[in-house]
Motif scaffolding. Structure first.
Motif, short mmCIF file in Angstrom:
data_model
loop_
_atom_site.label_atom_id
_atom_site.label_comp_id
_atom_site.label_asym_id
_atom_site.label_seq_id
_atom_site.Cartn_x
_atom_site.Cartn_y
_atom_site.Cartn_z
N GLY A 1 0.76 -1.24 0.00
CA GLY A 1 0.00 0.00 0.00
C GLY A 1 0.78 1.29 0.00
N ASP A 2 2.10 1.24 0.14
CA ASP A 2 2.88 2.47 0.09
C ASP A 2 2.93 2.99 -1.34
OD1 ASP A 2 4.34 4.62 0.97
OD2 ASP A 2 6.08 3.46 1.65
N THR A 3 3.25 4.26 -1.49
CA THR A 3 3.32 4.88 -2.81
C THR A 3 4.74 4.82 -3.36
OG1 THR A 3 3.80 7.06 -1.89
CG2 THR A 3 1.47 6.46 -2.18
N VAL A 4 4.85 4.99 -4.67
CA VAL A 4 6.18 5.04 -5.29
C VAL A 4 6.97 6.20 -4.70
CG1 VAL A 4 7.41 5.46 -7.45
CG2 VAL A 4 5.44 3.92 -7.42
N ARG A 5 6.33 7.34 -4.53
CA ARG A 5 7.02 8.49 -3.95
C ARG A 5 7.50 8.19 -2.54
NH1 ARG A 5 5.24 14.88 -3.45
NH2 ARG A 5 6.87 15.44 -1.98
N GLY A 6 6.65 7.55 -1.73
CA GLY A 6 7.04 7.23 -0.37
C GLY A 6 8.22 6.26 -0.31
N ILE A 7 8.24 5.31 -1.22
CA ILE A 7 9.34 4.34 -1.25
C ILE A 7 10.64 5.03 -1.63
CG2 ILE A 7 10.22 2.29 -2.46
CD1 ILE A 7 7.24 1.39 -2.69
N PHE A 8 10.60 5.88 -2.65
CA PHE A 8 11.81 6.61 -3.04
C PHE A 8 12.25 7.57 -1.93
CE2 PHE A 8 11.13 5.34 -7.51
CZ PHE A 8 12.44 5.03 -7.85
N ALA A 9 11.29 8.20 -1.27
CA ALA A 9 11.65 9.13 -0.19
C ALA A 9 12.46 8.43 0.89
CB ALA A 9 10.38 9.74 0.40
N GLU A 10 12.05 7.23 1.25
CA GLU A 10 12.81 6.49 2.27
C GLU A 10 14.19 6.12 1.76
OE1 GLU A 10 13.84 5.15 5.80
OE2 GLU A 10 11.93 6.15 5.37
N MET A 11 14.28 5.70 0.52
CA MET A 11 15.58 5.33 -0.03
C MET A 11 16.51 6.53 -0.17
SD MET A 11 14.91 2.25 -2.75
CE MET A 11 13.65 3.03 -3.75
N PHE A 12 15.92 7.72 -0.38
CA PHE A 12 16.72 8.95 -0.48
C PHE A 12 17.08 9.51 0.89
CE2 PHE A 12 14.49 9.92 -4.76
CZ PHE A 12 15.47 9.23 -5.46
N GLY A 13 16.53 8.93 1.96
CA GLY A 13 16.80 9.42 3.31
C GLY A 13 15.99 10.65 3.68
N LYS A 14 14.79 10.76 3.13
CA LYS A 14 13.94 11.93 3.38
C LYS A 14 12.95 11.66 4.51
CE LYS A 14 15.86 13.96 -0.16
NZ LYS A 14 16.76 15.13 0.00
N LYS A 15 12.53 12.74 5.16
CA LYS A 15 11.65 12.58 6.31
C LYS A 15 10.23 12.19 5.93
CE LYS A 15 10.68 17.59 6.67
NZ LYS A 15 10.83 18.76 7.57
N THR A 16 9.90 12.23 4.64
CA THR A 16 8.59 11.80 4.18
C THR A 16 8.53 10.29 3.94
OG1 THR A 16 9.32 12.42 1.96
CG2 THR A 16 7.94 14.00 3.14
N GLY A 17 9.64 9.59 4.14
CA GLY A 17 9.66 8.13 3.97
C GLY A 17 8.99 7.42 5.13
N CYS A 18 8.77 6.13 4.97
CA CYS A 18 8.04 5.36 5.97
C CYS A 18 8.76 5.30 7.31
CB CYS A 18 7.77 3.95 5.45
SG CYS A 18 9.26 2.98 5.12
N ALA A 19 10.09 5.38 7.29
CA ALA A 19 10.87 5.41 8.53
C ALA A 19 11.56 6.76 8.69
CB ALA A 19 11.90 4.27 8.53
N ARG A 20 10.97 7.78 8.06
CA ARG A 20 11.48 9.16 8.11
C ARG A 20 12.94 9.25 7.63
NH1 ARG A 20 10.29 12.30 13.31
NH2 ARG A 20 11.37 10.61 14.38
N GLY A 21 13.27 8.35 6.69
CA GLY A 21 14.59 8.39 6.09
C GLY A 21 15.66 7.67 6.88
N LYS A 22 15.30 7.09 8.00
CA LYS A 22 16.31 6.43 8.84
C LYS A 22 16.55 4.97 8.47
CE LYS A 22 15.50 9.26 12.96
NZ LYS A 22 15.20 9.24 14.40
N GLY A 23 15.64 4.38 7.69
CA GLY A 23 15.76 2.97 7.37
C GLY A 23 16.43 2.71 6.04
N GLY A 24 16.06 3.51 5.03
CA GLY A 24 16.63 3.31 3.72
C GLY A 24 16.06 2.10 3.01
N SER A 25 16.76 1.68 1.96
CA SER A 25 16.28 0.61 1.09
C SER A 25 15.98 -0.69 1.81
CB SER A 25 17.33 0.35 -0.01
OG SER A 25 17.05 -0.84 -0.70
N MET A 26 16.78 -1.05 2.81
CA MET A 26 16.65 -2.36 3.43
C MET A 26 15.61 -2.42 4.55
SD MET A 26 20.68 -3.43 3.67
CE MET A 26 20.35 -5.00 4.47
N HIS A 27 15.09 -1.27 4.95
CA HIS A 27 14.22 -1.27 6.12
C HIS A 27 12.92 -0.52 5.87
CE1 HIS A 27 17.40 -3.08 8.46
NE2 HIS A 27 18.23 -2.20 7.95
N LEU A 28 12.30 -0.80 4.72
CA LEU A 28 10.97 -0.30 4.46
C LEU A 28 9.97 -1.07 5.31
CD1 LEU A 28 11.15 -0.25 0.54
CD2 LEU A 28 11.55 1.68 2.08
N TYR A 29 8.91 -0.40 5.73
CA TYR A 29 7.84 -1.10 6.42
C TYR A 29 6.56 -0.30 6.27
CZ TYR A 29 7.59 2.04 10.51
OH TYR A 29 7.39 3.12 11.33
#
Length: 411
Positions: free
Chosen positions: A142-170
């Motif tokens: 259910g996450d969005t493409v933008r949300g997934i990229f945001a996490e991988m880019f280390g942005k605060k709009t990501g699912c882990a606020r950028g702290k997880g990165g590619s390996m720690h999406l949730y």
């Protein structure tokens, strides 16, 4: 000798009882059968070959049906989801090479039929946990493409606020628990989630995914044992993409039929390059685990990229092998042909939709790249609780923070 004979007889008796248990189940069950649960004949009919499924300790239950029905809208959505994941992963490749995605990055292209097929078979409230090749799962949950990229880019709009990165999406909003970096460690965690599901009695089941490279981990078999003892509602999914970090399964595993590795737990191997076969196998596994107990599902699939972006993926396999899989077994190519051959969309319509999806993914990624990052004061949060810890010690003790804001030197 009498003691030895007694032990042998006892062991033989238990073996016979174990073999008879499935026969008893098939004749004495008090719940709806798998065939009765999925009776809809609405939509297009697809038939499977017998060799798309292999069974372990399920002979008396027949296993997944050798045909399925899918509506045109369902099939179209599967295609769109798989195409979106494929394009998202290829764009990840570019951003990683441009050094805009940091750390380890494990791409899912080639395996899209697994996450999409399983997602289309699960019920609302079911749970998923996996390892670090999880971009596709994050999207189907259910996450969005933008949300997934945001996490991988280390942005605060990501699912882990950028702290997880590619390996720690949730995505806890839909019971997705990541995104776990330690090989095999998600298996006991998933077993715990299944224990919670059983204790709650809410009818949910858990898909706990791991790769062929993790299949020899001791914690996997400890989890199998507990799940069997407690009859937990869990599907142990082995995504067998043929290679671990840089080693073929034949070189790493004495037994490569991973669906039999549960031994006393039944198992199914499925053609993981066929999204409908995956869906049908998961339907059966979901029915079985909700009513009986744990089951192992091995999805035979293939990754096109290397193990991670730091692995070119050519030292242990040939470019010809990858090209052959792409040409003959590609899951996206297969479902695309179904969509066109069944007049769900024309070739021209498919090309237009694909072009639109490419543009949208590129736009989403650019928007995510422009999102803000957390400031320094937030870097120490989310360590143990959602609030600031009472004390954070720095290497320079006088710089240490008390109550989330005051340095000792300023007290």
């Amino acid at each position: 000798m009498k003691v030895a004979r007694s032990l042998i007889r006892s062991r033989l008796s238990r073996t016979i009882d174990s073999n008879q248990s499935l026969r008893y189940l098939s004749t004495q069950r008090t719940f709806a059968s798998y065939a009765d649960e999925y009776t809809s004949k609405e939509g297009l009919n697809f038939k499977f070959s017998q060799d798309q499924f292999k069974l372990h300790r399920l002979d008396d239950l027949d296993g997944p049906k050798l045909e399925t029905y899918v509506t045109k809208e369902e099939l179209k959505q599967m295609y769109l989801d798989m195409f979106t994941i494929r394009r998202m992963e290829l764009l990840c490749d570019q951003y990683y090479k441009n050094k805009q995605i940091w750390g380890f990055c494990h791409l899912y292209d080639g395996q899209e039929a697994v996450c999409v097929g399983i997602e289309n078979a699960l019920k609302k409230g079911d749970h998923i946990i996996t390892a670090y090749r999880e971009h596709g799962w994050q999207y189907t949950r259910g996450d969005t493409v933008r949300g997934i990229f945001a996490e991988m880019f280390g942005k605060k709009t990501g699912c882990a606020r950028g702290k997880g990165g590619s390996m720690h999406l949730y995505f806890p909003e839909n019971n997705f628990y990541g995104g776990n970096g330690i090989v095999g460690a998600q298996v006991p965690l998933g077993t715990g989630i299944a224990l919670a599901s059983k204790q709650k009695g809410d009818g949910s089941c858990v898909v706990t995914a791991f790769g062929d490279g993790a299949a020899n981990q001791g914690q996997v078999y400890e989890s199998f044992n507990m799940a069997k003892l407690w009859k937990l509602p869990i599907i142990y999914l082995c995504e067998n993409n043929r290679y671990g970090m840089g080693t073929s399964v034949e070189r790493a595993a004495a037994v490569t039929d991973f669906y039999t590795r549960g031994d006393y737990i039944p198992g199914i191997a499925v053609d993981g390059m066929d999204v409908l076969a995956v869906r049908e196998a998961t339907r059966f596994c979901g029915w079985y685990t909700r009513n009986v107990g744990p089951i192992v599902l091995e999805a035979l699939t293939y990754r096109y990229h290397g193990h991670s972006m730091s692995d070119p993926g050519v030292s242990y396999r040939t470019p010809d092998e990858v090209a052959e899989i792409r040409q003959q077994y590609d899951p996206l190519r297969k479902v695309r042909s179904w969509v066109i051959d069944n007049d769900i969309m024309s070739e021209a319509d498919a090309k237009k939709i694909e072009k639109d999806i490419r543009k949208q993914i590129e736009a989403d990624a650019k928007d995510a790249l422009n999102d803000g990052e957390l400031d320094e004061s937030e870097l120490v949060l989310d360590i143990y609780t959602t609030g600031p810890p009472n004390f954070v010690r720095y290497s320079d003790y006088d710089e240490s923070i008390v109550n989330g804001k005051t340095a000792i030197k300023d007290m």
